[in-house]
Design an enzyme around this catalytic site. Structure first.
Site, mmCIF file in Angstrom:
data_model
loop_
_atom_site.group_PDB
_atom_site.id
_atom_site.type_symbol
_atom_site.label_atom_id
_atom_site.label_comp_id
_atom_site.label_asym_id
_atom_site.label_seq_id
_atom_site.Cartn_x
_atom_site.Cartn_y
_atom_site.Cartn_z
ATOM 1 N N ARG A 154 -10.572 -2.182 13.201
ATOM 2 C CA ARG A 154 -9.350 -2.860 12.899
ATOM 3 C C ARG A 154 -8.245 -1.661 12.066
ATOM 4 O O ARG A 154 -7.261 -1.557 12.194
ATOM 5 C CB ARG A 154 -9.661 -3.876 12.044
ATOM 6 C CG ARG A 154 -9.746 -5.185 13.061
ATOM 7 C CD ARG A 154 -10.338 -6.487 12.429
ATOM 8 N NE ARG A 154 -9.542 -6.819 11.210
ATOM 9 C CZ ARG A 154 -8.879 -7.907 11.056
ATOM 10 N NH1 ARG A 154 -8.840 -8.655 12.036
ATOM 11 N NH2 ARG A 154 -8.092 -8.272 10.064
ATOM 12 N N ARG B 133 5.776 3.371 14.695
ATOM 13 C CA ARG B 133 6.971 3.137 13.704
ATOM 14 C C ARG B 133 7.502 4.462 13.518
ATOM 15 O O ARG B 133 8.391 4.807 13.492
ATOM 16 C CB ARG B 133 6.499 2.271 12.725
ATOM 17 C CG ARG B 133 6.560 1.006 12.537
ATOM 18 C CD ARG B 133 7.912 0.190 12.843
ATOM 19 N NE ARG B 133 7.794 -1.112 12.982
ATOM 20 C CZ ARG B 133 7.770 -1.768 14.257
ATOM 21 N NH1 ARG B 133 8.144 -1.198 15.297
ATOM 22 N NH2 ARG B 133 7.925 -3.134 14.111
ATOM 23 N N HIS C 288 9.577 5.439 16.180
ATOM 24 C CA HIS C 288 10.799 4.893 16.270
ATOM 25 C C HIS C 288 11.643 5.412 15.491
ATOM 26 O O HIS C 288 12.596 5.625 15.616
ATOM 27 C CB HIS C 288 10.418 3.309 15.797
ATOM 28 C CG HIS C 288 9.654 2.342 16.838
ATOM 29 N ND1 HIS C 288 9.075 1.323 16.399
ATOM 30 C CD2 HIS C 288 9.664 2.431 18.148
ATOM 31 C CE1 HIS C 288 8.721 0.858 17.581
ATOM 32 N NE2 HIS C 288 8.786 1.479 18.525
ATOM 33 N N SER D 220 -14.024 2.507 3.640
ATOM 34 C CA SER D 220 -15.393 3.291 3.021
ATOM 35 C C SER D 220 -15.082 4.863 2.679
ATOM 36 O O SER D 220 -15.694 5.250 1.613
ATOM 37 C CB SER D 220 -16.602 3.287 3.772
ATOM 38 O OG SER D 220 -16.400 3.958 4.943
ATOM 39 N N SER E 243 -11.035 -7.360 6.040
ATOM 40 C CA SER E 243 -9.744 -7.862 6.350
ATOM 41 C C SER E 243 -8.740 -7.526 5.393
ATOM 42 O O SER E 243 -7.478 -7.196 5.658
ATOM 43 C CB SER E 243 -9.669 -9.193 6.720
ATOM 44 O OG SER E 243 -10.286 -9.862 7.612
ATOM 45 N N GLU F 279 -7.504 -3.914 5.472
ATOM 46 C CA GLU F 279 -6.655 -3.727 6.771
ATOM 47 C C GLU F 279 -5.061 -4.250 6.489
ATOM 48 O O GLU F 279 -4.127 -3.460 6.901
ATOM 49 C CB GLU F 279 -7.393 -4.202 7.909
ATOM 50 C CG GLU F 279 -8.682 -3.590 8.178
ATOM 51 C CD GLU F 279 -9.568 -4.457 8.436
ATOM 52 O OE1 GLU F 279 -10.898 -3.935 8.888
ATOM 53 O OE2 GLU F 279 -9.545 -5.591 8.829
ATOM 54 N N ASP G 69 3.951 -0.191 6.035
ATOM 55 C CA ASP G 69 5.413 -0.676 6.223
ATOM 56 C C ASP G 69 6.528 -0.130 5.268
ATOM 57 O O ASP G 69 7.458 0.453 5.490
ATOM 58 C CB ASP G 69 5.165 -2.052 6.524
ATOM 59 C CG ASP G 69 5.055 -2.288 8.075
ATOM 60 O OD1 ASP G 69 5.028 -1.600 8.965
ATOM 61 O OD2 ASP G 69 4.703 -3.561 8.369
#
Length: 186
Positions: free
Chosen positions: A48, A59, A62, A90, A150, A153, A161
């Site tokens: 993930r 991006r 872009h 990790s 999670s 990530e 972003d």
């Protein structure tokens, strides 16, 4: 049913807020600097984390930057002055450590986003963004209601972003201009 299980989104948002407020903005700025200075940007990650890195490469494309995902058939070789950015909770994923060593041998810069700055990848990186989040490995200090990595990530995607926003500001680009580089064969 626990309050967290009944309303997981507010709990996840609180975890993200706590984690992201602990990220050093100077580290994020330094990563943006290295991206701006790089001839080409190569991204890598496993699982993930790798998906988050792929989204970042998109991006960057872009924005009109030369960005590549390590392992894709159209990815060229890395060279001096390029940047390898690795996302690894990790910092010990063997294949990613090997990539960092190879990049260094080619005089490319290595940057990392990780939970463990003192990890093998963290030590190889000239630029590092420390994310104080839980990973899938046992023994990390941050706790999370979410499974495995999670929180790391999600945090990494939001940090990346934020890097894009910094790069947009530095280059004077706006979302409308970036849309011109969006895929159009779909």
């Amino acid at each position: 049913m626990s309050a967290t299980a009944a309303a997981p989104i507010p709990s996840i948002l609180l975890e993200l807020q706590r984690t992201l407020q602990s990220v050093d903005e100077q580290q994020v700025d330094k990563l943006a600097d290295h991206i701006t200075e790089a001839g080409a940007i190569f991204v890598a990650g496993a699982g993930r984390s790798g998906l988050m890195m792929r989204a970042f490469a998109m991006r960057l494309m872009h924005l009109g930057l030369r960005s590549y995902v390590v392992g894709e058939t159209v990815t060229p070789g890395i060279a001096a002055g390029d940047l390898l950015l690795i996302g690894s909770g990790s910092g010990e994923t063997k294949g990613l450590v090997s990539m960092a060593l190879k990049a260094q041998s080619m005089q490319a810069n290595v940057a990392a986003i990780t939970v463990v700055p003192e990890s093998s990848i963290g030590k190889l990186a000239s630029t590092l963004v420390h994310v104080p989040a839980a990973t899938k490995e046992a023994g990390t200090t941050a706790a999370s209601i979410q499974p495995m990595g999670s929180l790391f990530e999600q945090s990494m995607l939001l940090i990346l972003d934020a890097v894009i926003l910094r790069l947009m500001e530095r280059t004077g680009q706006h979302a409308n201009a970036m849309f011109g580089n969006h895929a159009n064969l779909e």
